[in-house]
Design a protein around this motif. Structure first.
Motif, PDB file in Angstrom:
ATOM      1  N   TYR A  18      -7.729 -46.520 -12.177  1.00  0.00           N
ATOM      2  CA  TYR A  18      -7.267 -46.090 -12.946  1.00  0.00           C
ATOM      3  C   TYR A  18      -7.363 -45.380 -14.306  1.00  0.00           C
ATOM      4  O   TYR A  18      -7.035 -44.659 -15.381  1.00  0.00           O
ATOM      5  N   THR A  52      -4.761 -42.473 -13.561  1.00  0.00           N
ATOM      6  CA  THR A  52      -3.372 -42.911 -14.308  1.00  0.00           C
ATOM      7  C   THR A  52      -3.387 -42.609 -15.496  1.00  0.00           C
ATOM      8  O   THR A  52      -3.085 -42.677 -16.201  1.00  0.00           O
ATOM      9  N   PHE A  53      -4.748 -43.661 -15.819  1.00  0.00           N
ATOM     10  CA  PHE A  53      -4.102 -43.474 -17.159  1.00  0.00           C
ATOM     11  C   PHE A  53      -4.820 -42.141 -18.125  1.00  0.00           C
ATOM     12  O   PHE A  53      -3.920 -42.050 -18.912  1.00  0.00           O
ATOM     13  N   SER A  78       0.867 -45.851 -16.506  1.00  0.00           N
ATOM     14  CA  SER A  78      -0.070 -45.594 -15.932  1.00  0.00           C
ATOM     15  C   SER A  78      -0.131 -46.472 -15.394  1.00  0.00           C
ATOM     16  O   SER A  78      -1.369 -46.645 -13.889  1.00  0.00           O
ATOM     17  N   LEU A  79      -0.698 -47.932 -15.172  1.00  0.00           N
ATOM     18  CA  LEU A  79      -0.375 -49.633 -14.331  1.00  0.00           C
ATOM     19  C   LEU A  79       0.198 -49.242 -13.592  1.00  0.00           C
ATOM     20  O   LEU A  79       0.128 -49.977 -12.710  1.00  0.00           O
ATOM     21  N   PHE A 132      -0.658 -47.148 -10.574  1.00  0.00           N
ATOM     22  CA  PHE A 132      -2.250 -47.608 -10.502  1.00  0.00           C
ATOM     23  C   PHE A 132      -1.927 -48.537  -9.211  1.00  0.00           C
ATOM     24  O   PHE A 132      -2.498 -48.468  -8.338  1.00  0.00           O
TER      25      PHE A 132
END
Lengths: 88, 237
Positions: free
Chosen positions: B117, B120-121, B171-172, B175
């Motif tokens: 994470y 991607t965050f 992002s989630l 991810f």
């Protein structure tokens, strides 16, 4: 809460919780099925637009998948990160 | 038999740690895989630059490949963003190639960097920054405030939450998709060790290649759509 339950009990409950969390997968499953069905109908009506329909369908399905993935994330947190087990 | 995540080997693992200002910082497998992906891309770009320097009218060999990639990406971006595409060709193309390579690196036995994470965050935050900056640039402050107060002024908190949910959900999504593929492959290799010969290749095609490519496409597509929305009709020709 420490000492009230032993770790095995908490782990077992976490596993049940993880199982319940991935029930969230029903929603995206139904949603993606509906999207794919409508895409198939659209291609049947207008075979020339197959490429556009497919890419739109995949985009919509990937967005619809998100809610299911949230459930999966919760399940993984419960199983592998074990937030409920007290650290000793 | 109690199975832990450490037996399966899909968690982010620390490689070595160092002290900085009283904190212990870890260099993890994500950093190293990220470094490998970035180095590969940098080397590729150097070769591409070399090929384009002595570019010929009729492309051959490597120049063909490079031109094909660039044309493909440019075509995708232009068809989505229309007249706004010009300023974003480089950015979207770069993150497309980066995310694609990160997702595909699972094929080579690396842990995909996008399954962390922490990778991607920032990508989501970059998108959010672009959206916000472009909103303020093209709709001006009055336009942004008016957009937040739609349809009624007391709707403001909900609109704000909706705005801030964009980078998190973006992002989630990336991810969780890549992570689920990684976990799935780790389970296959960890639990079915005895019979895991050749057939997991089929799963790799789905989880690493198909899913990775789709998620890359979706991430870039949504980024482009959000930015186009933020620009609105305010763009000058």
């Amino acid at each position: 809460m420490n000492g009230m339950f032993n770790n095995e009990f908490i782990l077992g409950c976490s596993a049940i919780g993880a199982g319940l969390a991935v029930i969230a997968g029903i929603g995206p499953g139904v949603g993606q099925g509906i999207a794919a069905g409508h895409a198939a109908a659209a291609v049947g009506r207008n075979p020339g637009a197959k490429g556009d329909v497919t890419s739109t369908m995949l985009l919509g399905q990937a967005v619809a998948e998100t809610t299911g993935l949230y459930g999966l994330l919760i399940a993984m947190l419960l199983l592998f990160v074990k937030p409920l087990v007290p650290t000793t | 038999m109690l199975l832990t995540a450490n037996d399966l080997g899909f968690m982010v693992e620390g490689v070595f740690s160092f002290q900085l200002g009283g904190h212990t910082l870890w260099i993890t497998t994500s950093h190293i895989c990220l470094l490998i992906v970035i180095l590969t891309l940098i080397i590729f770009s150097f070769f591409a630059r070399g090929a384009m320097k002595k570019a010929k009218e009729v492309p051959t060999g490597f120049q063909n490949i490079v031109e094909m990639i660039v044309e493909l990406l440019d075509g995708m971006i232009k068809s989505t963003m229309g007249k706004n595409a010009k300023g974003f060709l480089n950015y979207i193309g770069t993150i497309f190639i980066f995310i694609l390579f990160s997702n595909l690196s699972g094929l080579l036995g690396l842990r995909p960097p996008t399954a962390d994470y922490g990778v991607t965050f920032p990508l989501g935050v970059l998108t959010f920054t672009l959206i916000t900056v472009n909103k303020f640039r093209y709709q001006k402050v009055s336009g942004v405030i008016k957009g937040l107060c739609e349809p009624w002024p007391f709707w403001l908190p909900i609109n704000l939450i909706g705005d801030f949910a964009v980078p998190i959900s973006l992002s989630l999504r990336l991810f969780a998709n890549v992570l689920s593929g990684t976990v799935m492959m780790a389970l296959v290799y960890g639990l079915l060790k005895v019979i895991a010969y050749a057939w997991p290749a089929v799963l790799h095609v789905y989880f690493d290649m198909f899913s990775g490519a789709i998620q890359t496409y979706v991430f870039c597509m949504l980024t482009m759509t959000y930015i186009s929305d933020a620009i609105g009709d305010g763009a000058k020709e």
